[in-house]
Design a protein around this motif. Structure first.
Motif, PDB file in Angstrom:
ATOM      1  N   UNK A  18       0.834  -1.214   0.000  1.00 53.28           N
ATOM      2  CA  UNK A  18       0.000   0.000   0.000  1.00 53.28           C
ATOM      3  C   UNK A  18       0.861   1.253   0.000  1.00 53.28           C
ATOM      4  N   UNK A  19       1.994   1.202   0.690  1.00 57.01           N
ATOM      5  CA  UNK A  19       2.907   2.342   0.722  1.00 57.01           C
ATOM      6  C   UNK A  19       3.426   2.656  -0.680  1.00 57.01           C
ATOM      7  N   UNK A  20       3.802   1.612  -1.420  1.00 52.83           N
ATOM      8  CA  UNK A  20       4.262   1.798  -2.796  1.00 52.83           C
ATOM      9  C   UNK A  20       3.153   2.382  -3.671  1.00 52.83           C
ATOM     10  N   UNK A  47      -5.863  -5.204  -1.667  1.00 54.30           N
ATOM     11  CA  UNK A  47      -5.465  -3.954  -2.310  1.00 54.30           C
ATOM     12  C   UNK A  47      -6.365  -3.618  -3.497  1.00 54.30           C
ATOM     13  N   UNK A  48      -6.848  -4.648  -4.183  1.00 53.66           N
ATOM     14  CA  UNK A  48      -7.750  -4.408  -5.308  1.00 53.66           C
ATOM     15  C   UNK A  48      -9.054  -3.771  -4.824  1.00 53.66           C
ATOM     16  N   UNK A  49      -9.520  -4.163  -3.650  1.00 55.18           N
ATOM     17  CA  UNK A  49     -10.736  -3.580  -3.096  1.00 55.18           C
ATOM     18  C   UNK A  49     -10.548  -2.098  -2.781  1.00 55.18           C
ATOM     19  N   UNK A  50      -9.327  -1.720  -2.411  1.00 54.32           N
ATOM     20  CA  UNK A  50      -9.040  -0.325  -2.043  1.00 54.32           C
ATOM     21  C   UNK A  50      -8.708   0.518  -3.264  1.00 54.32           C
ATOM     22  N   UNK A  51      -7.893  -0.017  -4.178  1.00 55.08           N
ATOM     23  CA  UNK A  51      -7.315   0.788  -5.268  1.00 55.08           C
ATOM     24  C   UNK A  51      -7.785   0.366  -6.654  1.00 55.08           C
ATOM     25  N   UNK A  52      -8.764  -0.497  -6.731  1.00 57.53           N
ATOM     26  CA  UNK A  52      -9.166  -1.056  -8.009  1.00 57.53           C
ATOM     27  C   UNK A  52      -9.620  -0.061  -9.049  1.00 57.53           C
ATOM     28  N   UNK A  90       9.130  -0.879  -1.996  1.00 57.24           N
ATOM     29  CA  UNK A  90       9.802   0.415  -2.113  1.00 57.24           C
ATOM     30  C   UNK A  90       8.797   1.517  -2.373  1.00 57.24           C
ATOM     31  N   UNK A  91       9.259   2.751  -2.462  1.00 59.16           N
ATOM     32  CA  UNK A  91       8.347   3.851  -2.790  1.00 59.16           C
ATOM     33  C   UNK A  91       9.101   4.977  -3.473  1.00 59.16           C
ATOM     34  N   UNK A  92       8.337   5.885  -4.107  1.00 62.82           N
ATOM     35  CA  UNK A  92       8.893   6.986  -4.886  1.00 62.82           C
ATOM     36  C   UNK A  92       8.639   8.326  -4.224  1.00 62.82           C
TER      37      UNK A  92
END
Length: 210
Positions: A18-20, A47-52, A90-92
């Motif tokens: 989720x952080x990424x 994650x699909x339920x949150x960001x789908x 990781x993250x950006x």
């Protein structure tokens, strides 16, 4: 203006991913498409339920391994001019894509790299073997004109040279080194941004060891 996809790849990083994703969706310049691939671990369905609505998810029934997973995503899923891959652990920095496209807008390059901030409990994995400097409690790793696992690169060029492959003789997959060498040997032009845009988390669950 060039179009860009980003592929987030996860294998048992569902607790970190989720952080990424947040770091990608929060960019000051948006990617044309954000792809997320769970390479057979089946720990990312939540994650699909949150960001789908904002991310296109690929859930593999079995683990393909790093090389085959990346190769499939590059060859069959990415449709934009440029692409970059990001590990789900990781993250950006929030202006990463903006910085990359600003460079391309005044000086076209086939590949753009940037520096890395090494963070996480096991950051000494890198600092004891590679030259880094102290940076806000973490470590700063210059990658000027050097291989980069999350480099932005020309999609058509990468496909033309054959994409990702296992590096012969390496105990790691080193698929990103192999792609880098193929593109450089083909004559790719390289650009670099002297800023730490990727936060590379070193932790006990990292797939690649150093």
């Amino acid at each position: 203006m060039c179009s860009s996809d980003l592929v987030i790849s996860s294998y048992y990083y569902g607790h970190l991913a989720a952080h990424a994703i947040e770091s990608v969706l929060g960019q000051s310049k948006k990617y044309d498409q954000v792809l997320f691939v769970d390479d057979g671990a089946q720990d990312c369905k939540h994650l699909e339920e949150i960001y789908g609505d904002d991310v296109d998810f690929v859930f593999r029934d079995k683990n393909l391994g790093v090389v085959a997973n990346f190769q499939d995503m590059l060859m069959n899923w990415v449709k934009t001019d440029f692409v970059m891959f990001l590990g789900a652990d990781n993250w950006l920095r929030s202006d990463t894509l903006e910085q990359l496209h600003d460079l391309l807008s005044y000086s076209y390059k086939d590949v753009v790299t940037y520096d890395i901030v090494i963070t996480g409990d096991n950051k000494q994995d890198i600092t004891k073997n590679y030259p880094t400097s102290s940076y806000q409690g973490d470590a700063y790793w210059s990658r000027k004109f050097l291989h980069h696992g999350s480099m932005l690169y020309n999609t058509d060029l990468a496909k033309r040279v054959g994409g990702y492959a296992q590096r012969l003789g390496s105990i790691r997959s080193d698929e990103d080194y192999e792609l880098w060498d193929r593109m450089v040997n083909y004559g790719a032009t390289i650009g670099h941004i002297d800023q730490g845009l990727l936060y590379y988390r070193r932790h006990r669950e990292n797939f690649n060891k150093y």
